[in-house]
Design an enzyme around this catalytic site. Sequence first.
Site, short mmCIF file in Angstrom:
data_model
loop_
_atom_site.label_atom_id
_atom_site.label_comp_id
_atom_site.label_asym_id
_atom_site.label_seq_id
_atom_site.Cartn_x
_atom_site.Cartn_y
_atom_site.Cartn_z
N THR A 123 53.33 53.32 25.65
CA THR A 123 53.18 53.21 27.11
C THR A 123 51.71 53.37 27.51
OG1 THR A 123 55.32 54.34 27.25
CG2 THR A 123 54.13 54.05 29.31
N ARG A 150 49.32 57.19 20.24
CA ARG A 150 49.40 58.65 20.22
C ARG A 150 50.10 59.11 18.96
NH1 ARG A 150 50.95 60.07 26.42
NH2 ARG A 150 49.18 58.95 27.29
N SER A 157 47.04 62.66 26.97
CA SER A 157 47.48 62.98 28.32
C SER A 157 48.07 64.38 28.43
CB SER A 157 48.48 61.92 28.78
OG SER A 157 48.81 62.12 30.12
N HIS A 158 49.34 64.46 28.76
CA HIS A 158 50.00 65.74 29.04
C HIS A 158 50.60 66.36 27.79
CE1 HIS A 158 52.40 62.20 29.32
NE2 HIS A 158 53.43 62.90 28.90
N ASP A 206 46.92 67.09 34.84
CA ASP A 206 47.32 67.17 33.43
C ASP A 206 46.13 67.13 32.48
OD1 ASP A 206 46.63 64.50 33.79
OD2 ASP A 206 48.04 63.83 32.24
N ASP A 214 44.42 64.91 30.83
CA ASP A 214 43.31 63.98 31.02
C ASP A 214 43.03 63.68 32.49
OD1 ASP A 214 45.75 62.65 31.19
OD2 ASP A 214 44.84 60.72 30.69
N ASP A 223 44.90 62.47 35.03
CA ASP A 223 45.44 61.35 35.83
C ASP A 223 46.74 61.70 36.55
OD1 ASP A 223 46.92 61.35 33.52
OD2 ASP A 223 46.62 59.23 33.05
N ARG A 224 47.38 62.80 36.16
CA ARG A 224 48.62 63.18 36.85
C ARG A 224 48.36 64.23 37.92
NH1 ARG A 224 53.70 63.36 32.71
NH2 ARG A 224 53.39 61.27 31.91
N GLU A 250 54.03 56.47 40.35
CA GLU A 250 55.14 56.62 39.42
C GLU A 250 55.75 58.00 39.65
OE1 GLU A 250 54.98 54.57 35.45
OE2 GLU A 250 53.02 55.51 35.52
N LYS A 267 45.85 55.96 37.25
CA LYS A 267 46.32 56.94 38.22
C LYS A 267 45.30 58.06 38.26
CE LYS A 267 49.58 58.86 34.88
NZ LYS A 267 50.26 57.89 34.00
C1 G1P Z 1 55.40 58.51 30.67
C2 G1P Z 1 55.83 58.29 32.09
C3 G1P Z 1 55.19 57.05 32.64
C4 G1P Z 1 53.68 57.16 32.51
C5 G1P Z 1 53.31 57.47 31.06
C6 G1P Z 1 51.82 57.73 30.91
O1 G1P Z 1 55.80 57.43 29.88
O2 G1P Z 1 57.24 58.19 32.19
O3 G1P Z 1 55.55 56.88 33.98
O4 G1P Z 1 53.05 55.98 32.90
O5 G1P Z 1 54.01 58.62 30.62
O6 G1P Z 1 51.40 58.84 31.65
P1 G1P Z 1 57.11 57.45 28.97
O7 G1P Z 1 56.99 58.64 28.06
O8 G1P Z 1 58.27 57.62 29.90
O9 G1P Z 1 57.11 56.13 28.26
ZN ZN Z 2 47.60 61.87 31.75
#
Ligand code: G1P
Ligand code: ZN
Length: 542
Positions: free
Chosen positions: A19, A23, A114-115, A278, A280, A282-283, A364, A377
């Site tokens: 996505t 990672r 990211s998170h 988060d 990085d 962006d959240r 989102e 984001k």
């Molecule tokens: C998750 C979130 C999605 C976001 C992505 C990156 O992806 O659901 O909305 O864009 O992290 O931050 P998922 O793990 O659901 O594929």
């Molecule tokens: Zn992030």
Amino acid sequence: MAIVKTVATTPFSGQKPGTSGLRKKVAVFAQPHYLENFVQAVFDSIGEVTGKTLVVGGDGRHHNRAAIQTILKMAAAAGFARVMVGKGGILSTPAASCVIRKYRTFGGIILSASHNPGGPTEDFGIKYNIPAGGPAPEAVTEAIFTRSQGIGEYRILDAGDIDIDTVGSRPLGPLLVEVFDPVADYAELMERLFDFAAIRALFASGFRMKFDAMHAVTGPYAREILECRLGAPAGTVMNGVPLEDFGGGHPDPNLVHAHDLVEAMKGAGAPDFGAASDGDGDRNMILGRDFYVTPSDSLAVLAANATLCPGYAKGLAGIARSMPTSAAADRVAAKLNIPAFETPTGWKFFGTLLDAGKVTLCGEESFGTGSDHVREKDGLWAVLMWLNVLARRRESVAAIVSAHWREFGRNVYSRHDYEGVDAKAADGLMEHLRGLSLKGVRLGAYTVAFNDDFAYTDPVDGSVSTRQGIRVVFEDGSRVVFRLSGTGTEGATLRVYIERYEPDPTRHGLDPQVALADLIAIARDLAEIEARTGRKQPTVIT
Ligand code: G1P
Ligand code: ZN
């Protein structure tokens, strides 16, 4: 004279970006040639790089520094003229997007998971962003993956490590490495979008806020912008020092992981406003005193109040949300008489709409909100937009959201995640759902209007994305959605999204878990969650 080495290598299976980039566990990235193969695959897939400028930085997690040194040496070998590196290797994802765009560079490499937690036994990630500043579209990530599967060698400068902790320019072989302040350009952009004078006056009037940087990348950004430029009292920013392991925490701004902030926002003596971002940056999560704003509602409220902010005073071109995000923003779009778009999950799908000027705000349900100011984001941006709205309306967060529900009705919403599920079981569950034909079937008090596996045709470039999540939509517009995460690194994560529209204001105060109980049970039964995964309860509820 530094010389370029050509190193023989063989492909690693599974270098497929998900996505949001590639990672994996740190140990996977730390294997000899693993990062190098992927970076070479990127450089081989994005066109002529000779003489171009690249932006590089990350969220500061474990392996960030080592990876940056490798990337710099490979960029030198590939023929880039210049690489701009955030000081200390730090660059939030939205700030990277800002810098890529501002200096008209040939894109950037962002190092982040990211998170996801960080540290030697945790996650690392890498993604390429295109010159427009956004994540590479699927055609590019596919090309990178294909290249990675046929790679036989990579090129790297045979040189020692270079100083990335002192602002300034220095050569690395033929490459110019420019280490810059990762906060300045971003802060300047925020000052142009928001009414800093009004927010300063808000803080001066005694308004209190807590921002939880979760020991991740936004610490330095939040301190500079909130405490220095906007005059919020020292200590407004909590956990403000970026750490390689995020202090052992899980840098995901939700009710479970931002626990300290959530506690601090309870009770009469709590601050007026709470927010977190988060790993990085962006959240975002938005809280009022004793009040949680779901990300879907946050998008809708910001859209409805956007003209209070100087950067959006002219109004919005349109609003886009990912499919599983609640339809609250659609109701605002309808009222404003502007288009609403529904895209697959992942920020990359907003890029074409933003570039074409079709939308101004995007969001989102996964704590992501942003606008056309960058192509990612943007956590702190959302926090500043809320501050701008609060500064102009001078009402509490709860009052603003409640008034919004009274005007538009409430899209009661929740997401249930089942993390670390057996991957085969999860695939089986999705196959089972895909095989159901439910139209006209009665489930509890609801009748199914249709069910499908969401497919999307990009209205700008015509590209088609299929299998983006199972939707079961009921005749009254309520729905349950099922997806497997594309960002997890352990087993599978099943996400179940539940939504029901509530027009009746006397029922707006209900706990969503109560208000949605019947739909939650329907979703659990329909997907045979317990029988297939062994899970009685979700791991995380947001
Ligand atoms: C998750 C979130 C999605 C976001 C992505 C990156 O992806 O659901 O909305 O864009 O992290 O931050 P998922 O793990 O659901 O594929
Ligand atoms: Zn992030």
